[in-house]
Design a protein around this motif. Sequence first.
Motif, PDB file in Angstrom:
ATOM      1  N   SER B   7       0.373  -1.472  -0.278  1.00 42.11           N
ATOM      2  CA  SER B   7       0.130  -0.288  -0.081  1.00 42.11           C
ATOM      3  C   SER B   7       1.358   1.273   0.089  1.00 42.11           C
ATOM      4  O   SER B   7      -0.041   2.448  -0.206  1.00 42.11           O
ATOM      5  N   LYS B  12      -4.715   2.233  -5.933  1.00 44.18           N
ATOM      6  CA  LYS B  12      -5.490   3.559  -5.738  1.00 44.18           C
ATOM      7  C   LYS B  12      -6.983   2.849  -6.830  1.00 44.18           C
ATOM      8  O   LYS B  12      -7.166   3.586  -7.323  1.00 44.18           O
ATOM      9  N   ARG B  16     -15.399  -2.275  -5.067  1.00 45.21           N
ATOM     10  CA  ARG B  16     -14.979  -3.064  -3.840  1.00 45.21           C
ATOM     11  C   ARG B  16     -13.932  -3.866  -3.060  1.00 45.21           C
ATOM     12  O   ARG B  16     -13.211  -3.837  -3.950  1.00 45.21           O
ATOM     13  N   ARG B  17     -12.813  -2.917  -2.578  1.00 47.40           N
ATOM     14  CA  ARG B  17     -12.015  -3.724  -1.875  1.00 47.40           C
ATOM     15  C   ARG B  17     -12.288  -5.268  -1.452  1.00 47.40           C
ATOM     16  O   ARG B  17     -13.147  -5.441  -0.572  1.00 47.40           O
ATOM     17  N   SER B  20     -12.740  -7.284   4.274  1.00 47.81           N
ATOM     18  CA  SER B  20     -13.306  -5.844   5.193  1.00 47.81           C
ATOM     19  C   SER B  20     -14.110  -4.795   4.357  1.00 47.81           C
ATOM     20  O   SER B  20     -14.024  -4.508   3.711  1.00 47.81           O
ATOM     21  N   ASN B  21     -15.107  -5.181   5.689  1.00 47.75           N
ATOM     22  CA  ASN B  21     -16.092  -3.854   5.849  1.00 47.75           C
ATOM     23  C   ASN B  21     -16.483  -3.066   6.770  1.00 47.75           C
ATOM     24  O   ASN B  21     -17.027  -2.708   7.513  1.00 47.75           O
ATOM     25  N   THR B  23     -14.671  -0.023   6.304  1.00 45.89           N
ATOM     26  CA  THR B  23     -14.108   0.847   6.156  1.00 45.89           C
ATOM     27  C   THR B  23     -15.435   2.535   6.812  1.00 45.89           C
ATOM     28  O   THR B  23     -14.667   3.688   6.915  1.00 45.89           O
TER      29      THR B  23
END
Lengths: 207, 207
Positions: B7, B12, B16-17, B20-21, B23
């Motif tokens: 990172s 970027k 959606r990543r 993990s949600n 954020t």
Amino acid sequence: MAKDTISLSAPKRPGRRPGSNQTRQLILNAARGRFSEDGYAGTTIRGIASDAGVDSSLVMQFFGSKEDLFGAVMLITPHALSRFAEAFDGPEAGVGERVARAFLGIWEGDPADSEPLLAMLRGAMGNEQAATQLREFLEARITELPAARRDDKGESALRIALASSMLVGVTVGRRIVRVPALANGSAEALIHLLAPALQSILGDPDR
Amino acid sequence: MAKDTISLSAPKRPGRRPGSNQTRQLILNAARGRFSEDGYAGTTIRGIASDAGVDSSLVMQFFGSKEDLFGAVMLITPHALSRFAEAFDGPEAGVGERVARAFLGIWEGDPADSEPLLAMLRGAMGNEQAATQLREFLEARITELPAARRDDKGESALRIALASSMLVGVTVGRRIVRVPALANGSAEALIHLLAPALQSILGDPDR
DNA sequence: CGTGAAACTCAACGCTTGTTGATATAAGTT
DNA sequence: AACTTATATCAACAAGCGTTGAGTTTCACG
């Protein structure tokens, strides 16, 4: 009282106005009002200019920058300054009531005395310059201590800082947040409650 | 520990990543920090987004508007809320020390408890929504009064409002303006001075 | 009466702001 | 596997900001 075509729908021609050169003070008053009402970040040069009935660039020409203008607004009047100094000074008996009375008196009196303080207070929340200025103002109450108490390991400093902060809180509640009970309460009623509390902090340093 | 291109200088990509949600919570934390540090007007959506490492439009998508996000930040935790309520309630003897201790305790503890309050306080200086919320918070201390004192012509209301405002002032001095004597003083030393002052205001309502 | 300084406005600059589609990727559901 | 929904970025918008430079009118002084 109403001169015919004075400034309603004024065509606003450029160039120096005939007579009158009090515009600078007019701008300063408008700035005082805005800064004390909306804080530093919330206040705009254009808004001040509009209140003063002039162009925004004139504000810049007179005061250089927004930061500088804010500095000019925060200048506390000597009158207000001496009232505080005298209240903290003086005999220990009754210091609580004296301070409470001096402090609340400022807010009941001339807005020219209270608005710089209000601007400083409101600005201090988001502007480092204002926070520093308010810090120094409060510190001044401390360094002006009678020499007799100046070496008690910071006890007196703490007492004065605490009392001052409490008074700041009263102003926040009364003038900024406008808690009804405080905003509507008479100054006398407040003093009646404040005086003993302040006395317990500022008085008898030997207990 | 360092996966090659994880990172640092992350490209970027949109979308959606994986996994993990959390954020949304990340954004809320960043917003808390910014609002409590810079006030309402001084805080920018872009700044919050940058702190949270996301795009500014995602902030909008989650919270609708700056005003709404600010509202979410100002939500006081039930934990903090109950500590205040319990302190003001209870036997009259020792109410001063109890309140002082509860109040200062909040600021020594979990930032998740104190930052909403700080944001509210800082915001209240320039944002009407924040001022209203803080007003209602203080008013709640009053309306939760035991019935026995509710009809004394507003005396009790004034006492509580005054005490609360004083505590607000202490926070302003300690955390916002950072008056050295207050910011460096230990909580115990402050309680020692605050307790009697608060007691003189909150206690003996019959004198 | 002429000249430089002071008081004023106007138009624009570069930048930041909150907010809004459009679009891309992953997760959840059927 | 297909489809909807949630999570994400990107690019751009209109508006507002502080600030600047040029031009216009009056004042003060010789």
